[in-house]
Design a protein around this motif. Structure first.
Motif, PDB file in Angstrom:
ATOM      1  N   PHE A  32       0.957  -1.177  -0.228  1.00  0.00           N
ATOM      2  CA  PHE A  32      -0.250  -0.126  -0.181  1.00  0.00           C
ATOM      3  C   PHE A  32       0.859   0.988  -0.341  1.00  0.00           C
ATOM      4  CE2 PHE A  32      -4.540   0.813   0.747  1.00  0.00           C
ATOM      5  CZ  PHE A  32      -4.196   2.188   0.809  1.00  0.00           C
ATOM      6  N   LEU A  33       0.837   2.247  -0.533  1.00  0.00           N
ATOM      7  CA  LEU A  33       1.674   3.394  -1.134  1.00  0.00           C
ATOM      8  C   LEU A  33       0.703   4.555  -0.771  1.00  0.00           C
ATOM      9  CD1 LEU A  33       4.314   2.584  -2.106  1.00  0.00           C
ATOM     10  CD2 LEU A  33       3.161   1.003  -2.456  1.00  0.00           C
ATOM     11  N   PHE A  34       2.196   5.633  -0.486  1.00  0.00           N
ATOM     12  CA  PHE A  34       1.159   6.857   0.007  1.00  0.00           C
ATOM     13  C   PHE A  34       2.539   7.418  -0.448  1.00  0.00           C
ATOM     14  CE2 PHE A  34      -1.602   5.261   3.388  1.00  0.00           C
ATOM     15  CZ  PHE A  34      -0.636   3.886   3.198  1.00  0.00           C
ATOM     16  N   TRP A  35       1.356   8.798  -0.709  1.00  0.00           N
ATOM     17  CA  TRP A  35       2.078   9.685  -0.683  1.00  0.00           C
ATOM     18  C   TRP A  35       1.827  11.197   0.591  1.00  0.00           C
ATOM     19  CZ3 TRP A  35       7.055  11.976  -3.071  1.00  0.00           C
ATOM     20  CH2 TRP A  35       7.142  10.530  -4.468  1.00  0.00           C
ATOM     21  N   PRO A  44       3.865  16.924   7.935  1.00  0.00           N
ATOM     22  CA  PRO A  44       3.326  16.066   6.801  1.00  0.00           C
ATOM     23  C   PRO A  44       1.350  15.744   7.038  1.00  0.00           C
ATOM     24  CG  PRO A  44       5.541  15.464   8.016  1.00  0.00           C
ATOM     25  CD  PRO A  44       4.547  16.290   8.961  1.00  0.00           C
ATOM     26  N   LYS A  45       1.482  15.860   5.298  1.00  0.00           N
ATOM     27  CA  LYS A  45      -0.129  15.148   5.693  1.00  0.00           C
ATOM     28  C   LYS A  45      -0.084  14.627   4.140  1.00  0.00           C
ATOM     29  CE  LYS A  45      -1.175  20.152   3.354  1.00  0.00           C
ATOM     30  NZ  LYS A  45      -2.200  21.122   3.641  1.00  0.00           N
ATOM     31  N   LEU A  46      -1.742  13.673   4.763  1.00  0.00           N
ATOM     32  CA  LEU A  46      -1.449  12.374   3.487  1.00  0.00           C
ATOM     33  C   LEU A  46      -1.633  13.749   1.729  1.00  0.00           C
ATOM     34  CD1 LEU A  46      -2.020   9.818   2.173  1.00  0.00           C
ATOM     35  CD2 LEU A  46      -4.127  10.271   2.595  1.00  0.00           C
ATOM     36  N   LEU A  47      -0.923  13.026   0.519  1.00  0.00           N
ATOM     37  CA  LEU A  47      -1.271  13.749  -0.831  1.00  0.00           C
ATOM     38  C   LEU A  47      -2.093  12.744  -1.526  1.00  0.00           C
ATOM     39  CD1 LEU A  47      -1.245  15.833  -2.766  1.00  0.00           C
ATOM     40  CD2 LEU A  47       0.622  15.273  -2.890  1.00  0.00           C
ATOM     41  N   LEU A  48      -1.912  11.475  -1.295  1.00  0.00           N
ATOM     42  CA  LEU A  48      -2.471  10.121  -2.147  1.00  0.00           C
ATOM     43  C   LEU A  48      -2.197   8.939  -1.499  1.00  0.00           C
ATOM     44  CD1 LEU A  48      -0.371  10.336  -4.583  1.00  0.00           C
ATOM     45  CD2 LEU A  48      -1.663  11.787  -5.382  1.00  0.00           C
ATOM     46  N   LYS A  49      -3.216   8.161  -1.861  1.00  0.00           N
ATOM     47  CA  LYS A  49      -2.675   6.292  -1.600  1.00  0.00           C
ATOM     48  C   LYS A  49      -3.255   5.796  -2.182  1.00  0.00           C
ATOM     49  CE  LYS A  49      -5.925   6.248   1.674  1.00  0.00           C
ATOM     50  NZ  LYS A  49      -6.681   5.757   3.576  1.00  0.00           N
ATOM     51  N   LYS A  55      -3.582   1.548 -11.415  1.00  0.00           N
ATOM     52  CA  LYS A  55      -4.923   2.404 -11.529  1.00  0.00           C
ATOM     53  C   LYS A  55      -4.363   3.576 -10.900  1.00  0.00           C
ATOM     54  CE  LYS A  55      -9.858   3.400  -9.570  1.00  0.00           C
ATOM     55  NZ  LYS A  55     -11.002   3.295  -8.009  1.00  0.00           N
ATOM     56  N   ARG A  56      -4.640   4.423 -11.806  1.00  0.00           N
ATOM     57  CA  ARG A  56      -3.909   6.433 -11.445  1.00  0.00           C
ATOM     58  C   ARG A  56      -5.272   6.473 -10.641  1.00  0.00           C
ATOM     59  NH1 ARG A  56      -2.907  10.630 -15.827  1.00  0.00           N
ATOM     60  NH2 ARG A  56      -3.393  12.512 -15.310  1.00  0.00           N
ATOM     61  N   THR A  57      -4.245   7.286  -9.650  1.00  0.00           N
ATOM     62  CA  THR A  57      -5.643   8.218  -8.321  1.00  0.00           C
ATOM     63  C   THR A  57      -5.144   9.686  -8.234  1.00  0.00           C
ATOM     64  OG1 THR A  57      -4.668   5.336  -6.866  1.00  0.00           O
ATOM     65  CG2 THR A  57      -5.542   7.698  -5.841  1.00  0.00           C
ATOM     66  N   GLU A  58      -5.655  10.510  -8.204  1.00  0.00           N
ATOM     67  CA  GLU A  58      -5.265  12.154  -8.178  1.00  0.00           C
ATOM     68  C   GLU A  58      -5.574  12.258  -7.076  1.00  0.00           C
ATOM     69  OE1 GLU A  58      -6.653  12.328 -12.939  1.00  0.00           O
ATOM     70  OE2 GLU A  58      -6.771  13.613 -11.995  1.00  0.00           O
ATOM     71  N   HIS A  59      -5.615  13.491  -6.616  1.00  0.00           N
ATOM     72  CA  HIS A  59      -5.898  15.063  -5.852  1.00  0.00           C
ATOM     73  C   HIS A  59      -4.567  16.066  -5.682  1.00  0.00           C
ATOM     74  CE1 HIS A  59      -7.799  15.728  -2.339  1.00  0.00           C
ATOM     75  NE2 HIS A  59      -6.129  15.867  -1.734  1.00  0.00           N
TER      76      HIS A  59
END
Lengths: 112, 115
Positions: A32-35, A44-49, A55-59
């Motif tokens: 499970f990957l996070f940016w 630090p705060k979550l950008l996307l995961k 599958k492309r994930t966007e935020h």
């Protein structure tokens, strides 16, 4: 054990250009990957995961695609803004129940 | 929701002194993590708790570092006999539970400077 590699320490770009920040990982479990993004003097705060292969994930204009075949989760944006200047961390979790492991981070510096 | 609260924001100690760092997680979050941030190493895992119980302290330097979570509303990280190499930003994070897909919510950190 698990590990995360971010190859760029500093990326400097002119406003309006595209960016790709590299992230590769190693794990023997299901990943499970996070940016996360950290602006100066902030938390630090979550950008996307994502944990879904291909599958492309966007935020917030940023996007990333998990590619299990190449163990990569690169962060991209088509046109960077001055406000995107920050430290970006890639992190890995897996279904073994361990904690999130972070890469060393990439500092993105956007100039006018 | 005030988020994760860490105090103090900055701490300066002399070499050999003790430093105690405090963290108040988000109410309702059952997992609490401590990380250390340096320019060279990035974010290094130290330890974590689930429902106040210590689960993994594999990242803690054994001799001088200790962490506790006496109740669900706060955790402490104590560094005895601080050394210059302990200088870093110490980040506390909480998550809803320890599940592998859960987002970490970080505090702003405590910047420790050991002179």
């Amino acid at each position: 054990g698990d590990s995360v590699t971010q190859t760029e320490g500093l990326v400097t770009l002119t406003k309006g250009l595209p960016v790709m920040l590299n992230c590769t990982y190693q794990t023997t479990y299901s990943p499970f990957l996070f940016w996360y993004v950290q602006h100066l003097n902030e938390a630090p705060k979550l950008l996307l995961k994502s944990s879904t292969d291909n599958k492309r994930t966007e935020h917030q204009g940023f996007y990333a695609t998990l590619h299990k075949s190449s163990s990569s989760f690169h962060l991209q944006k088509s046109s960077v803004q001055l406000s995107d200047s920050a430290l970006y961390f890639c992190a890995l979790s897996d279904n073994s129940g361990t904690y999130q492991r972070f890469g060393t981070g990439t500092k993105l510096q956007v100039v006018p | 929701n005030a988020g994760v609260i860490q105090t103090p924001r900055h701490k300066v100690t002399g070499k050999g002194q003790e430093a105690t760092l405090w963290c108040e997680p988000i109410s309702g979050h059952s997992a609490v993590f401590w990380y250390r941030q340096t320019i060279v190493q990035g974010l290094e895992f130290l330890t974590y708790f689930r429902n106040q119980a210590p689960i993994d302290d594999s990242g803690m330097p054994k001799e001088r570092f200790s962490a506790q979570m006496p109740n669900q509303s706060h955790s402490t990280l104590k560094i005895q006999s601080t050394q210059p190499q302990d200088s870093a930003v110490y980040l506390c994070a909480s998550s809803l539970d320890q599940g592998w897909q859960n987002t970490l919510y970080f505090g702003a950190g405590t910047r420790l400077s050991v002179l």
